[in-house]
Motif scaffolding. Structure first.
Motif, short mmCIF file in Angstrom:
data_model
loop_
_atom_site.label_atom_id
_atom_site.label_comp_id
_atom_site.label_asym_id
_atom_site.label_seq_id
_atom_site.Cartn_x
_atom_site.Cartn_y
_atom_site.Cartn_z
N GLN A 123 0.84 -1.21 0.00
CA GLN A 123 0.00 0.00 0.00
C GLN A 123 0.87 1.25 0.00
O GLN A 123 0.55 2.23 -0.69
CB GLN A 123 -0.96 -0.02 1.20
CG GLN A 123 -2.05 -1.06 1.03
CD GLN A 123 -2.89 -1.24 2.27
OE1 GLN A 123 -2.38 -1.30 3.39
NE2 GLN A 123 -4.20 -1.34 2.08
N HIS A 124 1.95 1.23 0.75
CA HIS A 124 2.87 2.37 0.75
C HIS A 124 3.45 2.57 -0.65
O HIS A 124 3.50 3.71 -1.16
CB HIS A 124 3.98 2.13 1.77
CG HIS A 124 5.03 3.19 1.78
ND1 HIS A 124 4.81 4.45 2.28
CD2 HIS A 124 6.32 3.17 1.35
CE1 HIS A 124 5.90 5.17 2.15
NE2 HIS A 124 6.83 4.42 1.59
N ASP A 128 -0.81 4.58 -1.11
CA ASP A 128 -1.93 4.57 -0.16
C ASP A 128 -1.38 4.62 1.26
O ASP A 128 -1.29 3.61 1.95
CB ASP A 128 -2.78 3.31 -0.38
CG ASP A 128 -3.97 3.22 0.56
OD1 ASP A 128 -4.21 4.18 1.34
OD2 ASP A 128 -4.65 2.18 0.53
N GLN A 129 -1.00 5.83 1.68
CA GLN A 129 -0.38 5.99 2.99
C GLN A 129 -1.35 5.67 4.13
O GLN A 129 -0.97 5.05 5.13
CB GLN A 129 0.19 7.40 3.15
CG GLN A 129 1.16 7.81 2.05
CD GLN A 129 2.22 6.76 1.75
OE1 GLN A 129 2.80 6.18 2.65
NE2 GLN A 129 2.46 6.51 0.47
N GLN A 130 -2.61 6.06 3.99
CA GLN A 130 -3.60 5.78 5.04
C GLN A 130 -3.83 4.28 5.17
O GLN A 130 -3.93 3.75 6.27
CB GLN A 130 -4.91 6.52 4.76
CG GLN A 130 -4.79 8.02 4.86
CD GLN A 130 -4.30 8.47 6.23
OE1 GLN A 130 -4.74 7.97 7.26
NE2 GLN A 130 -3.37 9.41 6.24
N GLY A 131 -3.92 3.59 4.04
CA GLY A 131 -4.08 2.13 4.06
C GLY A 131 -2.88 1.46 4.68
O GLY A 131 -3.02 0.50 5.45
N LEU A 133 -0.81 2.77 6.91
CA LEU A 133 -0.85 3.01 8.35
C LEU A 133 -1.88 2.13 9.04
O LEU A 133 -1.64 1.61 10.12
CB LEU A 133 -1.15 4.49 8.63
CG LEU A 133 0.01 5.44 8.37
CD1 LEU A 133 -0.46 6.88 8.49
CD2 LEU A 133 1.15 5.16 9.31
N ALA A 134 -3.02 1.94 8.39
CA ALA A 134 -4.07 1.08 8.98
C ALA A 134 -3.58 -0.36 9.09
O ALA A 134 -3.82 -1.03 10.11
CB ALA A 134 -5.34 1.14 8.14
N ARG A 137 -1.14 -0.53 11.99
CA ARG A 137 -1.85 -0.52 13.27
C ARG A 137 -2.46 -1.88 13.57
O ARG A 137 -2.42 -2.35 14.69
CB ARG A 137 -2.94 0.55 13.27
CG ARG A 137 -2.45 1.92 13.60
CD ARG A 137 -3.61 2.89 13.82
NE ARG A 137 -3.21 4.17 13.30
CZ ARG A 137 -3.55 4.67 12.11
NH1 ARG A 137 -4.39 4.02 11.32
NH2 ARG A 137 -3.13 5.84 11.72
#
Length: 139
Positions: A123-124, A128-131, A133-134, A137
């Protein structure tokens, strides 16, 4: 035994294997510790690569190291039996290539974290930075 590419769901209550932290199984969200260091070592040896066979000699090496028992095959069978009693029916399979843990990778915390880390990296790379990070997490 089924091929390594197939991992049928074991019968019985859903189970996860916890290798990160205390080595245990998790049933219905509750950690159930495995009694005895050999049972835990055997679970780790099989759960590092769920769905893949490990030879009896490799498992004896993992469980007993440089001090194998006088009858390693019998001792391994005893530990396999104990592990089977702690897991749902069908979770530990035997075949010509050895033994395997017939669980999906998502059922082993270490394998699940590896999958999520790969997902986060992809994703990075895709922007897709938010994906990413999710996924980190969740891992």
């Amino acid at each position: 035994m089924t091929s390594d590419s197939e991992t049928p769901a074991p019968t019985g209550p859903p189970v996860d294997v916890a290798l990160l932290g205390d080595i245990a199984t998790r049933r219905d969200g509750v950690l159930v510790p495995l009694p005895g260091p050999r049972a835990r070592s055997l679970l780790v040896a099989l759960a590092r690569r769920p769905g893949h066979s490990r030879s009896a000699s490799a498992l004896v090496e993992d469980v007993w190291g440089d001090s194998p028992p006088k009858s390693p095959a019998n001792a391994l069978h005893t530990q396999i039996s104990r592990l089977r009693s702690a897991l749902p029916d069908g979770a530990v399979e035997a075949g010509p290539a050895g033994y395997r843990l017939a669980l999906a990778p998502e059922q082993v915390d270490l394998a699940r974290v590896r999958l999520l880390a790969r997902r986060a990296g992809q994703q990075h790379a895709d922007g897709d930075q938010q994906g990413a990070l999710a996924a980190v997490r969740e891992a």
